[in-house]
Design a protein around this motif. Structure first.
Motif, mmCIF file in Angstrom:
data_model
loop_
_atom_site.group_PDB
_atom_site.id
_atom_site.type_symbol
_atom_site.label_atom_id
_atom_site.label_comp_id
_atom_site.label_asym_id
_atom_site.label_seq_id
_atom_site.Cartn_x
_atom_site.Cartn_y
_atom_site.Cartn_z
ATOM 1 N N UNK A 1 0.861 -1.181 0.000
ATOM 2 C CA UNK A 1 0.000 0.000 0.000
ATOM 3 C C UNK A 1 0.899 1.233 0.000
ATOM 4 N N UNK A 2 0.478 2.262 -0.712
ATOM 5 C CA UNK A 2 1.325 3.427 -0.945
ATOM 6 C C UNK A 2 2.172 3.774 0.281
ATOM 7 N N UNK A 3 3.476 3.889 0.043
ATOM 8 C CA UNK A 3 4.430 4.153 1.123
ATOM 9 C C UNK A 3 4.846 5.615 1.094
ATOM 10 N N UNK A 4 4.821 6.230 2.268
ATOM 11 C CA UNK A 4 5.204 7.633 2.420
ATOM 12 C C UNK A 4 6.302 7.747 3.466
ATOM 13 N N UNK A 5 7.143 8.777 3.378
ATOM 14 C CA UNK A 5 8.141 8.983 4.440
ATOM 15 C C UNK A 5 7.459 9.046 5.802
ATOM 16 N N UNK A 6 8.033 8.345 6.779
ATOM 17 C CA UNK A 6 7.463 8.312 8.119
ATOM 18 C C UNK A 6 6.544 7.133 8.366
ATOM 19 N N UNK A 7 6.165 6.404 7.327
ATOM 20 C CA UNK A 7 5.342 5.213 7.525
ATOM 21 C C UNK A 7 6.132 4.136 8.267
ATOM 22 N N UNK A 8 5.396 3.247 8.912
ATOM 23 C CA UNK A 8 5.993 2.104 9.594
ATOM 24 C C UNK A 8 5.727 0.848 8.775
ATOM 25 N N UNK A 9 6.777 0.126 8.453
ATOM 26 C CA UNK A 9 6.665 -1.154 7.756
ATOM 27 C C UNK A 9 6.938 -2.279 8.742
ATOM 28 N N UNK A 10 6.269 -3.400 8.538
ATOM 29 C CA UNK A 10 6.486 -4.595 9.358
ATOM 30 C C UNK A 10 7.032 -5.709 8.480
ATOM 31 N N UNK A 11 8.169 -6.262 8.882
ATOM 32 C CA UNK A 11 8.742 -7.424 8.212
ATOM 33 C C UNK A 11 8.384 -8.658 9.037
ATOM 34 N N UNK A 12 7.629 -9.556 8.448
ATOM 35 C CA UNK A 12 7.099 -10.705 9.173
ATOM 36 C C UNK A 12 8.101 -11.857 9.201
ATOM 37 N N UNK A 13 7.788 -12.863 10.008
ATOM 38 C CA UNK A 13 8.650 -14.041 10.171
ATOM 39 C C UNK A 13 10.068 -13.648 10.560
ATOM 40 N N UNK A 14 10.192 -12.695 11.455
ATOM 41 C CA UNK A 14 11.510 -12.169 11.829
ATOM 42 C C UNK A 14 11.952 -12.629 13.212
ATOM 43 N N UNK A 15 11.249 -13.620 13.786
ATOM 44 C CA UNK A 15 11.610 -14.049 15.126
ATOM 45 C C UNK A 15 12.851 -14.896 15.207
ATOM 46 N N UNK A 16 13.169 -15.620 14.136
ATOM 47 C CA UNK A 16 14.317 -16.531 14.154
ATOM 48 C C UNK A 16 15.473 -15.968 13.342
ATOM 49 N N UNK A 17 16.650 -15.995 13.922
ATOM 50 C CA UNK A 17 17.880 -15.567 13.250
ATOM 51 C C UNK A 17 17.774 -14.124 12.753
ATOM 52 N N UNK A 18 17.030 -13.317 13.494
ATOM 53 C CA UNK A 18 16.950 -11.892 13.232
ATOM 54 C C UNK A 18 17.892 -11.180 14.168
ATOM 55 N N UNK A 19 17.404 -10.904 15.384
ATOM 56 C CA UNK A 19 18.280 -10.231 16.346
ATOM 57 C C UNK A 19 19.514 -11.070 16.647
ATOM 58 N N UNK A 20 19.370 -12.393 16.714
ATOM 59 C CA UNK A 20 20.507 -13.229 17.118
ATOM 60 C C UNK A 20 21.663 -13.164 16.118
ATOM 61 N N UNK A 21 21.401 -12.762 14.867
ATOM 62 C CA UNK A 21 22.472 -12.611 13.874
ATOM 63 C C UNK A 21 22.757 -11.143 13.567
ATOM 64 N N UNK A 22 22.211 -10.244 14.366
ATOM 65 C CA UNK A 22 22.400 -8.816 14.108
ATOM 66 C C UNK A 22 23.798 -8.371 14.517
ATOM 67 N N UNK A 23 24.157 -7.173 14.084
ATOM 68 C CA UNK A 23 25.516 -6.677 14.326
ATOM 69 C C UNK A 23 25.500 -5.165 14.472
ATOM 70 N N UNK A 24 26.675 -4.612 14.751
ATOM 71 C CA UNK A 24 26.863 -3.165 14.805
ATOM 72 C C UNK A 24 27.549 -2.642 13.545
ATOM 73 N N UNK A 25 27.383 -3.349 12.439
ATOM 74 C CA UNK A 25 28.011 -2.918 11.185
ATOM 75 C C UNK A 25 27.616 -1.474 10.868
ATOM 76 N N UNK A 26 28.567 -0.718 10.353
ATOM 77 C CA UNK A 26 28.439 0.725 10.118
ATOM 78 C C UNK A 26 28.282 1.498 11.417
ATOM 79 N N UNK A 27 28.672 0.871 12.538
ATOM 80 C CA UNK A 27 28.542 1.480 13.870
ATOM 81 C C UNK A 27 27.104 1.904 14.161
ATOM 82 N N UNK A 28 26.189 1.062 13.726
ATOM 83 C CA UNK A 28 24.776 1.288 14.013
ATOM 84 C C UNK A 28 24.386 0.564 15.302
#
Length: 419
Positions: free
Chosen positions: A349-376
């Motif tokens: 559905x039309x996306x505008x700056x400031x909208x919130x998107x949800x990426x589903x099926x993100x419970x496994x190997x999401x945060x557990x494989x995350x990093x601080x790449x680019x010092x984020x």
């Protein structure tokens, strides 16, 4: 979890309210969905002594581990720090199965000192166990069955070229070491990969264990690992857990009858238990129209969810801020200074700056494989339990990035040297 159009809620809690309260990007998990998946497995295998060992590497937040324990689930770990997290979550050492891959003997010793069970994955480790402990330390053995099953080649672990387990072709060498040192073998383990679509893949591996079991008369369990396929998009195939339970139960009970006594049947689900429970909420920074395609740039990327770039994994993306917007085609990309596409050519559905998107099926190997790449910073995590959102990990700060860094003033050193 309900993320359908106009119903962007988890247990009645609007995800936009959580985005406002806890900030973005944000991982949100649904405790009810985890309980539902546990129940599916338990119901499918009611006819056997079943133990579910949650594969902690999928999502290691200690609150999630406590939730698993409260549901009667044991745990499978792959590092000593995961052991410590499991103990902190209240698991008894006997509930923890440690299945390392090529780690140092020093780490093995640390794990054994913590009292957990061990799956041996190599002949050198098996011999070391015999030399160190003789008949005093029961172990399981992880077998590589030379079976190529599963999805992406990066998550296939049972083929002949895989680093995991002891090759079935080395059966005689395994038995020779066990007999030489009188090593107590209490279990056999197999895990050939992920994303199995049907029960036959498990039965192929099971036949290997059934045959090998004749070498070891004192087994307590057979561990079939995991690899259950979950659906990532509408119409996607998933493992039929009912069929799996029916076929594997029959085969396992037939084996136990021939073996002469009842053993425990173990599974080690990770993704199956937590993948569908999680969403990653992100903020739209800009909408960038190029001649070839329109990009939606968000405040996240492969530093938070690496699966699309690492495994070509598909995650459904929903615009939760504009459910009535006209559908358009976008490519959703991250803010990392590297290609980090989260989804190509998606109808949103039309996306505008400031909208919130949800990426589903993100419970496994999401945060557990995350990093601080680019010092984020890595995002916060929230667990929705009994209709209430609980913050289970704070968002990182600059102090977290600097916590273990040591500043050395080389300019002063150089000045002293030059004078």
């Amino acid at each position: 979890m309900q993320l359908e159009q106009n119903r962007y809620q988890i247990q009645g809690v609007n995800v936009l309210d959580m985005a406002e309260e806890f900030g973005l990007p944000l991982y949100v998990y649904d405790a009810d969905k985890i309980a539902e998946k546990i129940g599916q497995l338990q119901a499918a295998f009611r006819g056997v002594p079943l133990k579910i060992k949650y594969a902690a590497k999928a999502l290691t937040n200690v609150s999630i581990l406590k939730l698993m324990r409260s549901r009667g689930i044991d745990i499978e770990v792959v590092s000593t720090n995961e052991i410590r997290l499991a103990l902190l979550a209240g698991f008894e050492p006997g509930q923890i199965m440690y299945t390392p891959s090529g780690v140092s003997f020093t780490e093995i010793q640390e794990a054994l000192d913590l009292g957990v069970r061990l799956n041996v994955d190599s002949l050198p480790l098996l011999e070391w166990m015999g030399q160190q402990y003789g008949d005093r330390k029961p172990v399981g053995i992880r077998i590589n069955p030379h079976i190529s099953e599963g999805g992406n080649v990066k998550i296939q672990t049972g083929h002949i070229d895989s680093k995991f387990g002891i090759s079935i072709a080395q059966r005689d060498q395994i038995r020779a070491l066990v007999e030489q040192y009188s090593i107590p073998i209490i279990g056999l383990h197999i895990h050939t990969g992920s994303d199995f679509k049907n029960a036959d893949a498990f039965l192929n591996g099971a036949e290997v264990l059934f045959e090998l079991a004749s070498d070891y008369p004192n087994l307590q369990f057979l561990d079939f690992g995991s690899g259950f396929k979950v659906a990532y998009r509408e119409g996607d195939h998933s493992t039929d857990i009912v069929e799996l339970g029916r076929k594997v139960t029959v085969a396992f009970q037939d084996f136990c009858h021939q073996y002469g006594r009842q053993l425990e049947l173990w599974f080690e689900p990770g993704k199956f238990l937590v993948s569908e429970s999680g969403v990653l909420l992100v903020n739209v920074n800009i909408v960038k129209e190029n001649p070839a395609r329109t990009f939606v740039a968000v405040d996240s990327g492969l530093n938070h969810l690496i699966r699309p770039m690492m495994y070509d994994a598909y995650h459904e993306i929903v615009n939760v801020s504009n459910p009535a917007g006209e559908p358009k085609t976008y490519s959703v990309v991250g803010y990392i200074c590297e290609t980090d596409t989260l989804g190509w050519d998606r109808s949103l559905n039309e996306v505008r700056p400031g909208d919130v998107l949800a990426l589903k099926n993100a419970g496994a190997y999401g945060f557990s494989m995350s990093s601080n790449y680019n010092s984020r910073f890595r995002p916060a995590e929230v667990l929705v339990f009994d209709g209430k959102p609980y913050l289970i990990r704070r968002r990182e700060t600059f102090d977290d990035l600097m916590r273990n860094q040591i500043e050395v003033d080389f300019e002063e050193e150089i000045s002293v040297k030059n004078n």
